[in-house]
Design a protein around this motif. Structure first.
Motif, PDB file in Angstrom:
ATOM      1  N   PHE A 131       0.831  -1.208   0.000  1.00  0.00           N
ATOM      2  CA  PHE A 131       0.000   0.000   0.000  1.00  0.00           C
ATOM      3  C   PHE A 131       0.865   1.258   0.000  1.00  0.00           C
ATOM      4  O   PHE A 131       0.513   2.276  -0.582  1.00  0.00           O
ATOM      5  CB  PHE A 131      -0.920  -0.018   1.228  1.00  0.00           C
ATOM      6  CG  PHE A 131      -1.765   1.231   1.385  1.00  0.00           C
ATOM      7  CD1 PHE A 131      -2.881   1.420   0.596  1.00  0.00           C
ATOM      8  CD2 PHE A 131      -1.427   2.197   2.316  1.00  0.00           C
ATOM      9  CE1 PHE A 131      -3.650   2.566   0.736  1.00  0.00           C
ATOM     10  CE2 PHE A 131      -2.192   3.341   2.465  1.00  0.00           C
ATOM     11  CZ  PHE A 131      -3.314   3.526   1.668  1.00  0.00           C
ATOM     12  N   GLU A 190      -1.573   3.553  10.625  1.00  0.00           N
ATOM     13  CA  GLU A 190      -1.729   2.905   9.325  1.00  0.00           C
ATOM     14  C   GLU A 190      -0.894   1.632   9.230  1.00  0.00           C
ATOM     15  O   GLU A 190      -1.322   0.634   8.652  1.00  0.00           O
ATOM     16  CB  GLU A 190      -1.352   3.878   8.203  1.00  0.00           C
ATOM     17  CG  GLU A 190      -2.343   5.013   8.028  1.00  0.00           C
ATOM     18  CD  GLU A 190      -2.018   5.882   6.823  1.00  0.00           C
ATOM     19  OE1 GLU A 190      -1.121   5.506   6.035  1.00  0.00           O
ATOM     20  OE2 GLU A 190      -2.661   6.934   6.666  1.00  0.00           O
ATOM     21  N   LEU A 230      -2.056  -2.153   8.368  1.00  0.00           N
ATOM     22  CA  LEU A 230      -1.451  -2.959   7.311  1.00  0.00           C
ATOM     23  C   LEU A 230      -0.993  -4.316   7.846  1.00  0.00           C
ATOM     24  O   LEU A 230      -1.157  -5.350   7.197  1.00  0.00           O
ATOM     25  CB  LEU A 230      -0.265  -2.218   6.681  1.00  0.00           C
ATOM     26  CG  LEU A 230      -0.590  -0.977   5.844  1.00  0.00           C
ATOM     27  CD1 LEU A 230       0.695  -0.285   5.408  1.00  0.00           C
ATOM     28  CD2 LEU A 230      -1.418  -1.361   4.621  1.00  0.00           C
ATOM     29  N   ASN A 288      -2.455  -7.849   6.587  1.00  0.00           N
ATOM     30  CA  ASN A 288      -1.584  -8.527   5.628  1.00  0.00           C
ATOM     31  C   ASN A 288      -0.632  -9.565   6.204  1.00  0.00           C
ATOM     32  O   ASN A 288      -0.054 -10.343   5.439  1.00  0.00           O
ATOM     33  CB  ASN A 288      -0.754  -7.503   4.851  1.00  0.00           C
ATOM     34  CG  ASN A 288      -1.628  -6.609   3.985  1.00  0.00           C
ATOM     35  OD1 ASN A 288      -2.525  -7.075   3.309  1.00  0.00           O
ATOM     36  ND2 ASN A 288      -1.369  -5.315   4.022  1.00  0.00           N
TER      37      ASN A 288
END
Length: 890
Positions: free
Chosen positions: A270, A295, A299, A303
């Protein structure tokens, strides 16, 4: 105009070693290092700069004939002047070991392979050329390999790196220099920053993975954050480490992974991170480190894949004995099954203890063979839950010095047993797959699409570990979402067909995911798409739906069904059915495998028709004798799959094909469906091999009437294959269509009206048909270029009217290397050269608009290309002299 060697910003020792190695291959080149250089490299250069041919930025020439780029392909990591050199026509050679990215540069020479250090690739070329290297050069190259492979301990290290380092040792390297600059003490700023990072280090658990997370701010810019992350990681046994450091208004992110299946590039995709799957970094232009922290946590949560668990490797069912079984009986069971111990179960079938051969032998020595085993068992049993990671099981064995661990299910019942052998086998298998991947990538040119099934798939019944290790975090997340929503909606879902096949072959590429849904696919697809926000299409008569995501991934969902073909080659009629019946309708056994995505059986493999064995054996086999009658296009598909996977069509299946061809079954298929299947051939890796196989089955002339390829035609098609692969490595504004290139090669010696007829028959657009017609001009173009040393202007005039597909055909058909090189010369240099005078300038010179403008500009461009005109004034004089020869125009 000379040669320039350069690398990426934040120069590390692999980058420095690579430019030094490149200078051996390009001996007259100069080296440009970008301004940002890592601390230890800068310290080294302060002492040894005079021994390296470095050039300062202000001494750069305006033009370079060749730019050699090492250890990167990312334009954003280069000195700002490099783009200008390339725009002015400089050729580009690239040596790199980083994974592909969308905006990567592409050069005329590409040496890009997955090794631990880029300098390994350059050193291999140095060795092949038998070029001598000095002790200092060998020492620098060794530092590059040591640093980028973590002294040969990083998972990205390959045997090629080890061989390269061994070669350098034989040349003599200075270990004192290596130790001095690779293990330098921390600076005062680094010590302060490390203290802050230690104070703010957290050990977080994400998807059962232990992750180190740390963050800090620094008042000024501090180099060497990667080294600090490495030192932090040694504080505790973790599977990955992520650090955020705010410096000079930017957030610097550095990450390290210590497990094969934690792919940092996938996790940080990303943010478009650079680096490798095990070592990545990036810079964020965020004001707030807390925003970056938030953030990053998201992530990681989305992920980081779940680990391989005890359930995946445990042996089951487990042989057990009762607490009341006698010692003598248990010893007999040990001898019978070759075990070294047994779990002991109480009367309620709960685990009560374990007993070993040693315990039993002691009881027998004391003449207590008749006694119940409960008197000699160990009641302090180290157990593990079914969802514990392999890493935690390994830690238990090490900490408690035990050789086996009973595995308990959700209710505390015994569901399996993990031994030391199971642990070692799982670790060995992961490592073997990594080595196999490196081998396949290293030989991609020689064996580009040869697929072989994992040697461990025989008897496989669970794909969870394959999903965790072979699919990207994004695809894993998508499958998990489908699983969760299926449970919520009361549906059953299965990944089926080519998706499962390619996971097992190790050739899965994010594209189409085939999902079988029970009971109804369309309502389930609508629910899923409410979350995914993709483009939904439904096909009510067939009970199917498809969702196309913004990233191009397409999910095809079908209701489990039977298919009945009312007449041969007709579209099927559909009836709802179970999973097994749905799989039976598929074309080949290797496409009948299914993997459960349901929560309670996630990863379970269903193989009703021997698909797993056929993958292992490398054969293409249909499921029933009328398969090609029901769908004749399966004949072409069988041939495509045979060549794509380097398999063989099974003997009985081959006979079915021959019978179907003899009965002209393909005549019953509509031309539209046949064309669609034929087009897929030209997007495979080796179309000539598929076309030859069609000829073996007497199908070539049916599909391509008016064609009888001879040896010369087959040789041309092989040249086209090499040219298409070459073109795939270049940058294009619009990618050439390989389908049109191959068809042009097939038809180029036929009359234009025949080519147009064939194009209309295959339902091509007018523009594609006219491109194919232009293929008939290739012999004439080759003849014009065959004159001795045509000038650049003449080469331009011959090639400029031709589209890329025709130029690539010309390259393939060229009788010698000189003519073969002209299309590249045209793309890299000639078409970028344009006169300074344009139409508006001719008008200002008083020339009346008309066809003469085109004639003048064509002649002017030829003169500029040939070097006869070099300035605006000379261009004006050329125009006036042209008008004088032409007799007017003003």
């Amino acid at each position: 105009m000379g040669t320039l060697i350069t690398t990426h910003a934040h120069v590390d020792f692999d980058a420095l070693a690579s430019v030094v190695a490149a200078r051996k291959i390009y001996p007259r080149a100069v080296i440009l290092l970008p301004g940002q250089i890592n601390c230890n490299v800068r310290s080294f250069l302060n002492l040894y700069r005079d021994y390296l041919p470095l050039i300062e930025t202000d001494l750069l020439s305006d033009h370079y004939r060749l730019v050699v780029l090492v250890d990167t392909r990312r334009p954003s990591r280069l000195h700002r002047k490099i783009g200008g050199f390339l725009d002015r026509g400089a050729d580009l050679h690239i040596y790199d070991h980083h994974p592909d990215r969308k905006k990567d540069l592409v050069g005329s020479k590409m040496v890009v392979e997955p090794v631990g250090a880029t300098v390994t690739l350059l050193l291999e070329e140095i060795r092949n050329r038998k070029l001598p290297i000095t002790e200092l050069e060998a020492t620098i190259m060794a530092m590059g390999i040591y640093e980028d492979t973590g002294y040969l301990t990083f998972s990205s290290t390959t045997p090629r790196d080890v061989e390269a380092l061994a070669y350098l040792w034989k040349q003599t390297i200075n270990l004192d220099v290596i130790q001095s600059f690779l293990q330098r003490p921390l600076t005062a700023g680094q010590k302060t920053l490390l203290e802050k990072l230690i104070m703010q280090t957290e050990f977080i658990n994400i998807n059962q993975r232990k992750i180190l997370f740390s963050w800090a701010s620094a008042e000024s810019y501090i180099l060497g954050i990667a080294d600090l992350v490495h030192r932090l990681s040694s504080l505790e046994d973790v599977e990955a480490a992520f650090c955020l450091v705010k410096m000079e208004g930017k957030i610097h992110v550095v990450a390290r992974s210590f497990n094969e299946d934690i792919n940092l590039l996938g996790i940080l995709n990303f943010w478009k991170a650079g680096g490798h799957s095990s070592a990545a970094s990036l810079t964020l232009k965020y004001d707030s480190i807390f925003r970056a922290r938030r953030e990053l946590m998201e992530l990681l949560r989305l992920n980081v894949p779940p680990p391989l668990t005890a359930r995946n490797i445990a042996s089951a069912p487990v042989k057990t004995v009762s607490v009341d079984t006698s010692v003598r009986e248990v010893m007999q069971l040990l001898e019978k099954y070759g075990h070294s111990g047994f779990p002991v179960m109480d009367n309620e079938r709960k685990l009560a203890g374990v007993v070993s051969r040693k315990d039993l032998q002691k009881a027998i020595r004391h003449k207590l063979g008749h006694a119940p085993v409960k008197a000699f068992m160990s009641k302090k049993v180290i157990t593990a839950a079914h969802d514990q990671s392999i890493r935690s099981l390994r830690r238990l064995m090490i900490d408690y010095n035990i050789g086996r661990i009973p595995i308990l299910d959700e209710k505390g019942g015994l569901c399996g047993m993990v031994t030391r052998t199971d642990i070692l086998r799982s670790l060995y298998r992961m490592d073997a797959e990594r080595v196999d991947l490196h081998k396949r990538l290293a030989n991609v040119e020689q064996y580009p699409e040869a697929a072989t099934a994992d040697k461990n798939i025989e008897g496989l019944n669970d794909l969870t570990s394959y999903i965790n290790r072979k699919l990207s975090p994004g695809i894993q997340r998508l499958l998990l979402l489908i699983s969760q929503n299926a449970e919520k909606e009361g549906s059953s879902v299965y990944l089926v067909g080519g998706s499962v096949r390619d996971i097992l072959l190790g050739s899965f590429k994010p594209g189409d995911l085939d999902i079988v849904v029970i009971p109804e696919a369309i309502p389930f697809a609508r629910k899923i798409n409410d979350i995914l926000k993709g483009h939904l299409q439904t096909h009510d008569p067939f009970g199917t739906a498809s969702i196309t995501m913004k990233d191009g991934v397409r999910i095809d969902l079908v209701t489990a069904r039977k298919e009945f073909y009312p007449t041969p080659a007709a579209l099927p009629e559909v009836e709802a059915s179970g999973l097994k019946n749905d799989l039976f309708r598929r074309d080949f056994s290797i496409n009948t495998l299914a993997c459960s995505l349901n929560k309670n059986s996630f990863g379970k493999l269903y193989d009703y028709f021997g698909g797993l064995q056929d993958l292992q054996d490398g054969v293409i086999r249909v499921l029933y004798h009328l398969s090609f009658v029901d769908d004749p296009l399966r004949i072409l598909r069988a041939i495509r799959f045979e060549k794509r996977f380097n398999f063989e069509i099974e003997e009985q299946t081959r006979q079915f094909i021959e019978n179907a061809v003899e009965k002209r079954i393909l005549m019953r298929v509509s031309r539209t469906r046949l064309n669609a299947e034929v087009r897929l051939i030209f997007h495979e890796n080796d179309p000539p091999a598929i076309l030859k196989r069609l000829e073996d089955f007497d199908l070539f002339s049916f599909i391509f009437p008016n064609l009888e390829p001879d040896l010369q035609k087959w040789e041309l098609l092989e040249e086209v294959r090499e040219t298409v692969n070459w073109a795939g490595k270049r940058r294009w504004e619009k990618e050439p269509d390989p389908e049109i290139i191959y068809l042009s090669a097939l038809y180029h010696d036929l009359p234009p009206e025949t080519i147009r007829f064939m194009g209309h028959r295959m339902h091509y657009s007018r523009s594609k048909i006219e491109t194919m017609v232009l293929s008939s001009t290739v012999p004439e173009a080759i003849e014009k270029l065959s004159h001795e040393s045509p000038g650049p202007g003449e080469v331009f005039n011959v090639l400029d009217p031709l589209p890329p597909e025709t130029l690539l055909l010309l390259r393939a058909a060229a009788p010698n290397q000189r003519i073969k090189d002209y299309p590249q010369f045209y793309w890299d240099h000639l078409h970028k050269v344009i006169p300074q005078l344009q139409g508006k300038d001719l008008k200002e010179m008083g020339i009346r608009p008309g066809p003469i403008y085109g004639e003048i500009l064509k002649g002017l461009r030829e003169a500029v290309l040939d070097g006869r005109v070099r300035s605006v004034e000379e261009e004006r004089n050329f125009v006036f002299s042209y008008l004088d020869r032409d007799g007017g125009g003003r």
